[in-house]
Design a protein around this motif. Structure first.
Motif, PDB file in Angstrom:
ATOM      1  N   VAL A 140       0.860  -1.185   0.000  1.00 17.19           N
ATOM      2  CA  VAL A 140       0.000   0.000   0.000  1.00 17.19           C
ATOM      3  C   VAL A 140       0.897   1.237   0.000  1.00 17.19           C
ATOM      4  O   VAL A 140       1.998   1.234   0.563  1.00 17.19           O
ATOM      5  N   LEU A 141       0.423   2.279  -0.660  1.00 18.19           N
ATOM      6  CA  LEU A 141       1.189   3.515  -0.831  1.00 18.19           C
ATOM      7  C   LEU A 141       0.383   4.683  -0.300  1.00 18.19           C
ATOM      8  O   LEU A 141      -0.775   4.870  -0.671  1.00 18.19           O
ATOM      9  N   HIS A 142       0.998   5.476   0.579  1.00 14.84           N
ATOM     10  CA  HIS A 142       0.345   6.685   1.090  1.00 14.84           C
ATOM     11  C   HIS A 142       1.183   7.897   0.716  1.00 14.84           C
ATOM     12  O   HIS A 142       2.373   7.953   1.018  1.00 14.84           O
ATOM     13  N   VAL A 143       0.545   8.859   0.041  1.00 15.43           N
ATOM     14  CA  VAL A 143       1.202  10.130  -0.245  1.00 15.43           C
ATOM     15  C   VAL A 143       0.811  11.079   0.880  1.00 15.43           C
ATOM     16  O   VAL A 143      -0.312  11.586   0.928  1.00 15.43           O
ATOM     17  N   ASP A 144       1.737  11.309   1.795  1.00 16.97           N
ATOM     18  CA  ASP A 144       1.491  12.036   3.040  1.00 16.97           C
ATOM     19  C   ASP A 144       1.784  13.517   2.834  1.00 16.97           C
ATOM     20  O   ASP A 144       2.913  13.895   2.540  1.00 16.97           O
ATOM     21  N   THR A 145       0.771  14.349   3.008  1.00 12.37           N
ATOM     22  CA  THR A 145       0.970  15.795   2.839  1.00 12.37           C
ATOM     23  C   THR A 145       1.757  16.404   3.994  1.00 12.37           C
ATOM     24  O   THR A 145       2.280  17.512   3.870  1.00 12.37           O
ATOM     25  N   GLY A 146       1.818  15.703   5.112  1.00  9.97           N
ATOM     26  CA  GLY A 146       2.432  16.294   6.306  1.00  9.97           C
ATOM     27  C   GLY A 146       1.433  17.060   7.145  1.00  9.97           C
ATOM     28  O   GLY A 146       1.756  17.510   8.249  1.00  9.97           O
ATOM     29  N   HIS A 147       0.218  17.237   6.621  1.00 11.02           N
ATOM     30  CA  HIS A 147      -0.833  17.956   7.335  1.00 11.02           C
ATOM     31  C   HIS A 147      -2.050  17.059   7.561  1.00 11.02           C
ATOM     32  O   HIS A 147      -3.178  17.527   7.578  1.00 11.02           O
ATOM     33  N   ASN A 148      -1.810  15.773   7.722  1.00 13.93           N
ATOM     34  CA  ASN A 148      -2.918  14.845   7.910  1.00 13.93           C
ATOM     35  C   ASN A 148      -3.474  14.907   9.329  1.00 13.93           C
ATOM     36  O   ASN A 148      -2.794  15.319  10.270  1.00 13.93           O
TER      37      ASN A 148
ATOM     38  N   GLU B 222       4.416   1.857   1.905  1.00 15.79           N
ATOM     39  CA  GLU B 222       5.358   2.811   1.322  1.00 15.79           C
ATOM     40  C   GLU B 222       4.770   4.207   1.502  1.00 15.79           C
ATOM     41  O   GLU B 222       3.585   4.426   1.234  1.00 15.79           O
ATOM     42  N   VAL B 223       5.575   5.139   1.961  1.00 19.74           N
ATOM     43  CA  VAL B 223       5.109   6.506   2.195  1.00 19.74           C
ATOM     44  C   VAL B 223       5.912   7.475   1.336  1.00 19.74           C
ATOM     45  O   VAL B 223       7.150   7.468   1.366  1.00 19.74           O
ATOM     46  N   ALA B 224       5.207   8.289   0.572  1.00 14.52           N
ATOM     47  CA  ALA B 224       5.820   9.380  -0.185  1.00 14.52           C
ATOM     48  C   ALA B 224       5.453  10.674   0.534  1.00 14.52           C
ATOM     49  O   ALA B 224       4.275  11.000   0.672  1.00 14.52           O
ATOM     50  N   SER B 225       6.462  11.406   1.022  1.00 14.19           N
ATOM     51  CA  SER B 225       6.228  12.539   1.907  1.00 14.19           C
ATOM     52  C   SER B 225       6.368  13.871   1.182  1.00 14.19           C
ATOM     53  O   SER B 225       7.440  14.203   0.660  1.00 14.19           O
ATOM     54  N   VAL B 226       5.294  14.642   1.164  1.00 14.76           N
ATOM     55  CA  VAL B 226       5.343  15.998   0.606  1.00 14.76           C
ATOM     56  C   VAL B 226       6.304  16.873   1.419  1.00 14.76           C
ATOM     57  O   VAL B 226       7.043  17.681   0.859  1.00 14.76           O
ATOM     58  N   GLN B 227       6.322  16.667   2.747  1.00 15.83           N
ATOM     59  CA  GLN B 227       7.196  17.471   3.594  1.00 15.83           C
ATOM     60  C   GLN B 227       8.666  17.281   3.225  1.00 15.83           C
ATOM     61  O   GLN B 227       9.442  18.232   3.221  1.00 15.83           O
ATOM     62  N   ASP B 228       9.051  16.057   2.880  1.00 10.19           N
ATOM     63  CA  ASP B 228      10.436  15.811   2.460  1.00 10.19           C
ATOM     64  C   ASP B 228      10.777  16.620   1.214  1.00 10.19           C
ATOM     65  O   ASP B 228      11.891  17.150   1.094  1.00 10.19           O
ATOM     66  N   TYR B 229       9.855  16.725   0.291  1.00 11.56           N
ATOM     67  CA  TYR B 229      10.078  17.481  -0.942  1.00 11.56           C
ATOM     68  C   TYR B 229      10.201  18.979  -0.661  1.00 11.56           C
ATOM     69  O   TYR B 229      10.987  19.679  -1.302  1.00 11.56           O
ATOM     70  N   ILE B 230       9.425  19.455   0.291  1.00 12.23           N
ATOM     71  CA  ILE B 230       9.517  20.874   0.661  1.00 12.23           C
ATOM     72  C   ILE B 230      10.833  21.149   1.388  1.00 12.23           C
ATOM     73  O   ILE B 230      11.511  22.150   1.122  1.00 12.23           O
TER      74      ILE B 230
ATOM     75  N   LEU C  48       0.184  19.466  -4.108  1.00 10.85           N
ATOM     76  CA  LEU C  48       1.612  19.142  -4.083  1.00 10.85           C
ATOM     77  C   LEU C  48       1.863  17.637  -4.029  1.00 10.85           C
ATOM     78  O   LEU C  48       3.019  17.209  -4.071  1.00 10.85           O
ATOM     79  N   GLN C  49       0.820  16.850  -3.944  1.00 15.18           N
ATOM     80  CA  GLN C  49       0.984  15.394  -3.841  1.00 15.18           C
ATOM     81  C   GLN C  49       1.388  14.746  -5.165  1.00 15.18           C
ATOM     82  O   GLN C  49       1.911  13.632  -5.167  1.00 15.18           O
ATOM     83  N   THR C  50       1.145  15.444  -6.272  1.00 13.07           N
ATOM     84  CA  THR C  50       1.334  14.818  -7.581  1.00 13.07           C
ATOM     85  C   THR C  50       2.763  14.353  -7.812  1.00 13.07           C
ATOM     86  O   THR C  50       2.995  13.198  -8.192  1.00 13.07           O
ATOM     87  N   GLN C  51       3.757  15.218  -7.594  1.00 12.72           N
ATOM     88  CA  GLN C  51       5.141  14.839  -7.876  1.00 12.72           C
ATOM     89  C   GLN C  51       5.640  13.712  -6.977  1.00 12.72           C
ATOM     90  O   GLN C  51       6.251  12.756  -7.472  1.00 12.72           O
ATOM     91  N   PRO C  52       5.398  13.762  -5.654  1.00  8.81           N
ATOM     92  CA  PRO C  52       5.796  12.613  -4.826  1.00  8.81           C
ATOM     93  C   PRO C  52       5.131  11.309  -5.258  1.00  8.81           C
ATOM     94  O   PRO C  52       5.765  10.249  -5.221  1.00  8.81           O
TER      95      PRO C  52
END
Length: 322
Positions: free
Chosen positions: A82-90, A110-118, A134-138
């Motif tokens: 399972v994949l979660h795109v985490d905005t950091g504001h959940n 698997e977690v893709a973190s928007v906060q890491d990208y910022i 902002l979730q699209t790119q992660p």
């Protein structure tokens, strides 16, 4: 609300489990038929794809999808991560529920973190503070990194008009983009996940479900959810016609008054853009009746990111959003 009105709403909600007949002459309820279709889609795509994954945020639609996947492969374990795109504001309650579910079912998360990208400069914080876009790119990077060739999503056609255009199996090009004018026919429940190297498909097993169907199924299957889906007292303030929760990512501005109200959430996402609705509904049965009476879609009523423009969702989907 009058007794006759309540009776009408309960009749509408009960129709979600009204009987139909399959090709073998067996009587199926509407929920049985929807469940069978979703399980068929999941099994077919796992058989066709090499490295599928399921988007799982802890929200009700992804929870129903996960429940269907468990049924599809029981007693074997779910054969994909399972994949979660985490905005950091959940919402903290949703993240806690996500982690408990992953542990209970023995899933690989698997977690893709928007906060890491910022933090490392690959993305910049938006001026309005909304992170859903902002979730699209992660998401696309996670798909490429893990070489996922198919991603199960919980999108439903009744949610939003752009999602109503989507096929159950939807092709994404080598850039992860969606072309609403270039979609494959899906006659006689024949789904085509073929794609060239670098492309992938998004698969929506509950595309034909409505919000009433989802809640009726949750009630029937007794599926546990994060507690914020049910009526509870919370400090909120009103902005743009929505009740936003007071929290680290959403604070009232000058002139916005904080109140304690009995609310629940119809959808959960980024805390800064997801509104609550006033509601006394504390059980699944009460929510089914409440949703049947609603004249607003869950996203249209409670998601600020979908109010940016008439085509906000479609624009994001074309770029690779869920």
């Amino acid at each position: 609300m009058s007794a006759s009105t309540i009776d009408e709403l309960e009749t509408t909600a009960a129709a979600a489990d009204s009987p139909t007949t399959d090709h073998g002459g067996r009587v199926l309820s509407q929920l049985d038929a929807l469940e069978a279709e979703a399980i068929l889609v999941i099994r077919e795509m796992v058989g066709e794809l090499e490295r599928p994954a399921l988007l799982f945020s802890g929200g009700k639609d992804s929870v129903v999808m996960l429940h269907l996947a468990v049924k599809a492969f029981w007693p074997a374990p779910i054969p994909f991560p399972v994949l979660h795109v985490d905005t950091g504001h959940n919402f903290p309650e949703v993240l806690e529920y996500r982690d408990e579910t992953v542990e209970r079912l023995g899933l690989r998360l698997e977690v893709a973190s928007v906060q890491d990208y910022i933090d490392d400069g690959r993305l910049r914080e938006r001026a309005d503070g909304l992170r859903n876009a902002l979730q699209t790119q992660p998401l696309l990077d996670a798909i490429n990194e893990h070489r996922f060739d198919g991603v199960f999503g919980g999108g439903r056609r009744d949610e939003e008009k752009a999602r109503a255009k989507e096929r159950i199996v939807s092709l994404r090009d080598e850039f992860g983009q969606w072309d609403p004018k270039n979609q494959r026919p899906e006659l006689w429940n024949l789904f085509n996940p073929r794609h060239r190297p670098g492309e992938h498909v998004r698969v929506f097993p509950i595309s034909n479900w409505t919000e009433v169907d989802v809640w009726s199924y949750i009630e029937r299957e007794n599926i546990p959810l994060a507690p914020l889906y049910y009526a509870h007292e919370r400090e909120v303030f009103q902005r743009d016609g929505m009740w936003l929760a007071v929290g680290p990512y959403s604070q009232p501005r000058e002139g916005e008054t904080v109140e304690t109200r009995l609310v629940r959430y119809r959808t959960v996402g980024d805390m800064s853009c997801t509104g609550a609705v006033e509601s006394p509904a504390r059980t699944n049965a009460e929510i089914v009746v409440e949703v049947a009476a609603s004249t607003l879609t869950e996203r249209g009523a409670t998601r600020a990111d979908d109010r940016i423009s008439e085509a906000a969702m479609e624009d994001r989907k074309k770029e690779g959003y869920f």
